[in-house]
Write a protein that holds these residues in place. Sequence first.
Motif, mmCIF file in Angstrom:
data_model
loop_
_atom_site.group_PDB
_atom_site.id
_atom_site.type_symbol
_atom_site.label_atom_id
_atom_site.label_comp_id
_atom_site.label_asym_id
_atom_site.label_seq_id
_atom_site.Cartn_x
_atom_site.Cartn_y
_atom_site.Cartn_z
ATOM 1 N N ARG A 65 1.257 -0.936 -0.168
ATOM 2 C CA ARG A 65 0.026 0.090 0.108
ATOM 3 C C ARG A 65 0.621 1.114 -0.292
ATOM 4 N NH1 ARG A 65 -5.165 -1.388 0.899
ATOM 5 N NH2 ARG A 65 -5.226 -3.620 1.471
ATOM 6 N N GLU A 69 0.452 4.419 -2.710
ATOM 7 C CA GLU A 69 0.287 5.270 -2.481
ATOM 8 C C GLU A 69 1.616 6.402 -2.664
ATOM 9 O OE1 GLU A 69 0.794 5.343 1.767
ATOM 10 O OE2 GLU A 69 -1.217 4.667 2.585
ATOM 11 N N ARG A 73 0.734 9.635 -5.204
ATOM 12 C CA ARG A 73 1.376 11.379 -5.415
ATOM 13 C C ARG A 73 2.379 11.516 -6.617
ATOM 14 N NH1 ARG A 73 2.619 9.267 -0.182
ATOM 15 N NH2 ARG A 73 4.616 8.732 -0.548
ATOM 16 N N THR A 91 -4.880 2.841 -6.567
ATOM 17 C CA THR A 91 -4.841 3.643 -6.296
ATOM 18 C C THR A 91 -6.205 4.487 -5.922
ATOM 19 O OG1 THR A 91 -4.012 4.013 -8.345
ATOM 20 C CG2 THR A 91 -2.395 4.072 -6.715
#
Length: 456
Positions: A65, A69, A73, A91
Motif C-alpha cells: 500500500r 500511495e 503521489r 490507487t
Amino acid sequence: MTRRITWTLLALTSVLLALAVVPLAVSMTGRERVAFRDDQRAATRVIAAAAEEHLSDRKPATGMRRELEAAARAGDCAAVYDASARLLASTPCTAAQGREAEELVEDVLAGREPEPPEDEGRLLAAEPAGEVRQPDGAVVLARSAAPLDARIATIWGWSAAIGAAGLAASVVLSVRLARWVSGPLSALDASARKLGEGALDERADVDGGPPEVRRLAATFNTMAARTEALVHGHRAVVADVSHQLRTPLAALRLRLDLLANGAEGDTAAELAAAQEEIARLSRLVDGLLAVARAEQATPRPTAVRVDEAVAERVAAWAPVAEERGVRLTATEGPALTAALGSGHLEQILDNLIANAVDAVPDRGSVTVDQREAGGAVRVCVRDNGPGMTAEAKAVAFRRFGNPEAGGTGLGLAIVHRLVTVNGGSAWLEDTPSGGLTVVLDLPSGPGRGPSKAWRH
C-alpha cells in the motif's frame, strides 16, 4: 545571377538541414519514448515486488500500500491483481482498471509478455508479481503521456528552431555571397555595354568580388585602354592627314587655275582634267574630315522635330534637285520627335539627299517620308535610280566599301556613324518601283536607347 545563386544555396541548405535535423529529431523522439517506457516499467516492478511479498510470502500489505500511495503521489494510477485476476488494491484513480487492464492482467498471468496500449493519453504497463511463468499476481500501472508529449514537442520545437536559424543564416550568407560574386560581374557587364556603345573611356572596378572577377576586370580595363588608344590614334591620323592635305591641295588648285588662264589647245584640256582630279581629291579630303568628326561625336540627346527637319532640308535641296531635273518631295506625316544630337539629323538628311540626287537620272524622283514604327521614328529616303546590287548594299556603310559609288564613297559611312552613335539603326532596301531606299530607325523621345541592331 544573384537570384540563381541564392536559390541554389537555399535549396542545398534546406536539403542538408532536412537530412540532418529530421533524422536527429526522430532518433531523439524514439529515445525519449524508450526512456519513458523503461521508467514506467521500473515503477511497475517496484510495486510488483511489494505485491509479491504480500501474495507469496504472506507478509502484511503495508509495503504494497505504501508503494501504491507513492505512485499516486507521482501522478500514476496503479492496481494490484491476485492470481485469479481479482483486484486486491489500487490507487484512488481507476485508469489502471477496466477492460484493457484486465486483458493485460490475463496475458501476464498466462505467462505472456503483453503489448501495453495507450489509453486516452495514458500509457499502460503490466508486470507479474513473482515468477514470470507462474506469477502470484499482476500489477498494472497507468501513467499520463503528457510529460512525454511535452518532451517530444520540445525536441521538435528546438529542431525546428535550429532548422529555421540555419536557413536564415543560409539566406544571409547566400545573398551576401551572390552579391559578392554577381555585383562585380554586373558592373563589368555594364562597363562592357558602355564600351560597346562608344564610351571608350569606360573602365571597370577592380576592387570588388572574387580574385577571378578582379583579374577579369583588370584584363577588361587593359583591353579597353588599348582599344581607346587604337581608335583615338586612328581618328587622329585620319583627321590630321586630312587637315594637312587641305592646304597643299588648295595651293595646287590655285596654281592650276593660274596656268589654265593662259593655256590653249591640248594643254588647256590637260589642265582642266587635272583641275577635276584636284577637285575630286579635295572632296575626298573633306569627306575624310567629316568621317573623323562623326566618329569623334559623343552626342547629348535632345528633342528634334523630325517632320520640321525633313521639310527644311527638302526645301534647301529643292533648287539643286530642280537644276538637275530631279523631283524632290517630302510626304506629309505626323509630328514626331526623335532623340538625337544637335545638328545630326540635318547632316544625315543632307548626305542622303545629295547621294540620291546624284544617283537618279534626269526626270527622276527622290521622296523623303517619316512615320512611327515599333516605338521608333522611321525615316525613309527613296529614289528611282539604278539602285544597288546585293554585294554593294552589304558594304555600302563602310568607308570606301562601295565599288559602285560615284562620289567619295563616304556619305553613307557618315550617315551610319551618326545614326548608330545616337542609338538608331540604318539599312538599305530596294524601292518597289526600282531604285534604292535608305531606311533609318531613330530613337523616339529624349534618352531612349537603341531600337534595333544595324542591318544591311
